[in-house]
Design an enzyme around this catalytic site. Structure first.
Site, PDB file in Angstrom:
ATOM      1  N   CYS A  56     -11.295  18.472 -18.875  1.00  0.00           N
ATOM      2  CA  CYS A  56      -9.955  18.389 -18.293  1.00  0.00           C
ATOM      3  C   CYS A  56      -9.874  17.053 -17.550  1.00  0.00           C
ATOM      4  O   CYS A  56     -10.842  16.304 -17.520  1.00  0.00           O
ATOM      5  CB  CYS A  56      -9.621  19.585 -17.408  1.00  0.00           C
TER       6      CYS A  56
ATOM      7  N   CYS B 183      -6.084  17.296 -21.175  1.00  0.00           N
ATOM      8  CA  CYS B 183      -6.461  15.882 -21.039  1.00  0.00           C
ATOM      9  C   CYS B 183      -5.828  15.020 -22.108  1.00  0.00           C
ATOM     10  O   CYS B 183      -6.116  13.838 -22.222  1.00  0.00           O
ATOM     11  CB  CYS B 183      -7.973  15.695 -20.996  1.00  0.00           C
TER      12      CYS B 183
ATOM     13  N   CYS C  11      -9.758  12.506 -25.187  1.00  0.00           N
ATOM     14  CA  CYS C  11     -11.033  12.997 -25.696  1.00  0.00           C
ATOM     15  C   CYS C  11     -11.283  12.389 -27.074  1.00  0.00           C
ATOM     16  O   CYS C  11     -10.466  12.546 -27.980  1.00  0.00           O
ATOM     17  CB  CYS C  11     -11.003  14.516 -25.790  1.00  0.00           C
TER      18      CYS C  11
END
Length: 137
Positions: free
Chosen positions: A11, A85, A89
Site C-alpha cells: 500500500c 497504490c 507496483c
C-alpha cells in the site's frame, strides 16, 4: 510456485492495510508462507489505530516499521497484493497480482479501522484457501 509461497502486500504508506494483512497472513499461516509488506511512499510509523485494532484480536504489530517497496521484493514474491497504490507496483511475468480495494485507515480512529481489519482477515483466509493452505486458527 515453490513449496513455500511468498506473498507481498503493498500500500502507499505501509502503515495500515498492508501491515494488518501481513500480520493476519503470518498469524493464520504460520511459517508455511513467506510474508512481506512494503509501501510506495512509506510512512514514519505504523498507524496507531491499526496497532490497536490488531491488538484487540491478539496480534501485536507495534514493533513493525514501514518499508520501501523494491523491485526485488516483487521479483521474490509469488503473489503481489496491492491496496490502493495504483500503478507504482512493478509488474513481472509469471507473478500473480491481486488488487484489494479497501478503505484507507490513515487518519481514522479504531472504530473505523475495525471493519477494515475484519475485511482483511476475510480476504487473507480466502487467499490461504486459494493457495491450498487452510488457516491454522
Amino acid at each position: 510456485m515453490s513449496d513455500k509461497p511468498s506473498v507481498l502486500f503493498v500500500c502507499v504508506h505501509n502503515a495500515g492495510r498492508s501491515q494488518m494483512a501481513a500480520a493476519w497472513l503470518t498469524h493464520l499461516a504460520g511459517d508455511r508462507v513467506e510474508v512481506r509488506s512494503a509501501g510506495s511512499n512509506p510512512g514514519a510509523g505504523v498507524n496507531p489505530a491499526a496497532v490497536e485494532a490488531m491488538a484487540e484480536v491478539g496480534i501485536d504489530i507495534s514493533a513493525e516499521v514501514p518499508k520501501m517497496l523494491t523491485v526485488d521484493a516483487v521479483k521474490e514474491s509469488d503473489v503481489c497484493i496491492t491496496m490502493g497504490c495504483g500503478d507504482t507496483c512493478p509488474v513481472f511475468p509469471g507473478k500473480r497480482y491481486l488488487d484489494w480495494q479497501l478503505d484507507d485507515p490513515a487518519g481514522q480512529g479504531v472504530q473505523a479501522v475495525r471493519p477494515i481489519r475484519d475485511e482483511i482477515e476475510r480476504r487473507v483466509r480466502d487467499l490461504l484457501n486459494d493457495l491450498d493452505l487452510p488457516a491454522q486458527h
